[in-house]
Design an enzyme around this catalytic site. Structure first.
Site, mmCIF file in Angstrom:
data_model
loop_
_atom_site.group_PDB
_atom_site.id
_atom_site.type_symbol
_atom_site.label_atom_id
_atom_site.label_comp_id
_atom_site.label_asym_id
_atom_site.label_seq_id
_atom_site.Cartn_x
_atom_site.Cartn_y
_atom_site.Cartn_z
ATOM 1 N N HIS A 72 0.943 -0.989 0.002
ATOM 2 C CA HIS A 72 0.109 -0.201 0.110
ATOM 3 C C HIS A 72 1.188 1.352 -0.039
ATOM 4 O O HIS A 72 0.355 2.319 -0.477
ATOM 5 C CB HIS A 72 -0.629 0.209 0.985
ATOM 6 C CG HIS A 72 -0.461 0.146 2.954
ATOM 7 N ND1 HIS A 72 -0.791 -0.682 3.718
ATOM 8 C CD2 HIS A 72 -0.059 0.747 2.871
ATOM 9 C CE1 HIS A 72 0.306 -0.572 4.324
ATOM 10 N NE2 HIS A 72 0.402 0.929 4.417
ATOM 11 N N ASP A 126 0.414 -7.724 1.561
ATOM 12 C CA ASP A 126 0.470 -6.585 1.690
ATOM 13 C C ASP A 126 2.220 -6.079 1.411
ATOM 14 O O ASP A 126 2.286 -5.187 2.600
ATOM 15 C CB ASP A 126 -0.001 -5.856 2.916
ATOM 16 C CG ASP A 126 0.021 -4.598 3.237
ATOM 17 O OD1 ASP A 126 0.112 -3.829 1.820
ATOM 18 O OD2 ASP A 126 -0.130 -3.604 4.280
ATOM 19 N N SER A 163 4.654 2.268 7.635
ATOM 20 C CA SER A 163 4.725 1.199 7.295
ATOM 21 C C SER A 163 5.556 0.989 6.134
ATOM 22 O O SER A 163 5.670 1.724 5.711
ATOM 23 C CB SER A 163 3.106 1.531 6.057
ATOM 24 O OG SER A 163 2.269 1.224 6.767
#
Length: 335
Positions: free
Chosen positions: A77, A110, A189
């Site tokens: 992402h 992910d 992230s």
């Protein structure tokens, strides 16, 4: 309290006064301040900041050096917009920002790999065996929350094998995650979650936030963060580097993903799938996989995705009042 899961991805964030992952053994819980400082010194040179900017704004995230060839691991992402041509900029500790190319990505886990010029000196991280991580073990989260590069926060492993989902309807990742109370915020992230032996146990991927139904709305860290375990990262990253894509295991059945405690109810079966060959039917409720209890559809999906295509699993299910067990050989799907 209503909790929402959000990826720790940053946008165009401005901080004025703030306005806006080698096998290793687990470290002892009784560690000195000096040992934590040394771990940080060892790992920081391997952690990078990632920025993607287009006409709609700026996305920031984190990553870490995987090997000396220039491969860098991050979340899907974080770099998703690169698919449409948005350039990827990577900032490595002590160096100038440089352009990176997208090697491959896996929306289902992910995870993504980007590549920079390997001419400069690169220091790969060391990898832990995440299957030996213990609840209560101390860990450090390293990354670029709110665009603040080289930020370190500390905490413990709060839980293991926590089923979580990340992303939206078009690209949803199902993760059998490590849960931590180390502060993880937007921009973290893709950064590493590190044990106190300096080895990466997981890739920071998502945070829980207090939802709109609560009187204490928060959009940042509330002490509930999630990381993709290193054993899954190893497998997926190896596929991305080798083939540019990754494969995940399936049984070929659609299940109800509503939160329950009564098992995973099958909504439909794909023709010719492993589930069909095993005799499963729509309406069956799966209660266990290899002896592990299954409470709902999300838990079933993340449990299956902890295996590999070709693995054989034992599935316990109920059909009406009758219960049965079948063996299923998992198929694979790219994504």
């Amino acid at each position: 309290m209503v909790l929402g899961l959000f990826a720790g991805i940053g946008g165009a964030l401005v901080v004025n006064a703030i306005d806006q992952p080698d096998e290793g053994t687990n470290a002892s819980l009784n560690v000195s301040r000096d040992s934590v400082v040394q771990v940080v010194k060892d790992v920081l040179p391997s952690v990078v900041s990632i920025t993607l900017t287009d006409s709609t704004g700026t996305v920031t995230g984190s990553g870490f050096v995987w090997d000396r060839r220039g491969d860098i691991v991050t979340n899907n992402h974080v770099v998703r917009e690169a698919v449409s041509g948005t350039p990827i900029e990577v900032s490595i500790a002590g160096g100038q920002p440089r352009q990176a190319t997208l090697v491959g990505r896996s929306p289902s886990y992910d995870l993504a790999v980007v590549k920079v010029d390997a001419s400069a000196s690169l220091k790969p991280v060391r990898l832990a065996d995440s299957t030996t991580v213990q609840v209560g073990e101390q860990v450090l989260a390293i990354g670029s929350p709110l665009g603040l590069s080289q930020t370190v926060t500390s905490g413990i492993i709060s839980a293991a094998k926590r089923p979580v989902t990340v992303g939206g309807a078009s690209e949803t990742a199902f993760i059998n995650a490590l849960q931590t109370d180390a502060a993880i915020n937007p921009g973290n992230s893709g950064g590493p979650l590190v044990d106190l032996s300096g080895r990466v146990v997981g890739v920071n991927s998502a945070i829980a936030t207090v939802g709109q139904a609560s009187s204490t709305d928060q959009s940042g860290n509330i002490g509930v963060g999630f990381a993709i375990p290193m054993q899954q990262v190893r497998t997926t990253v190896a596929q991305l580097i080798d083939k540019g894509q990754a494969e995940y295991p399936i049984i070929g059945a659609q299940v109800n993903t509503a939160t329950t405690t009564d098992g995973a109810q099958i909504e439909s079966i794909d023709t010719g799938s492993p589930a069909a060959s095993a005799g499963l039917q729509a309406g069956d409720v799966i209660h266990g996989v290899d002896g592990q209890p299954i409470s709902d559809g999300v838990e079933l999906i993340v449990t299956i995705r902890s295996y590999q295509p070709g693995d054989r699993i034992a599935v316990t299910y109920a059909r009406g009042r009758a219960t049965a067990k079948v063996e299923i050989t998992l198929a694979g799907k790219v994504g």
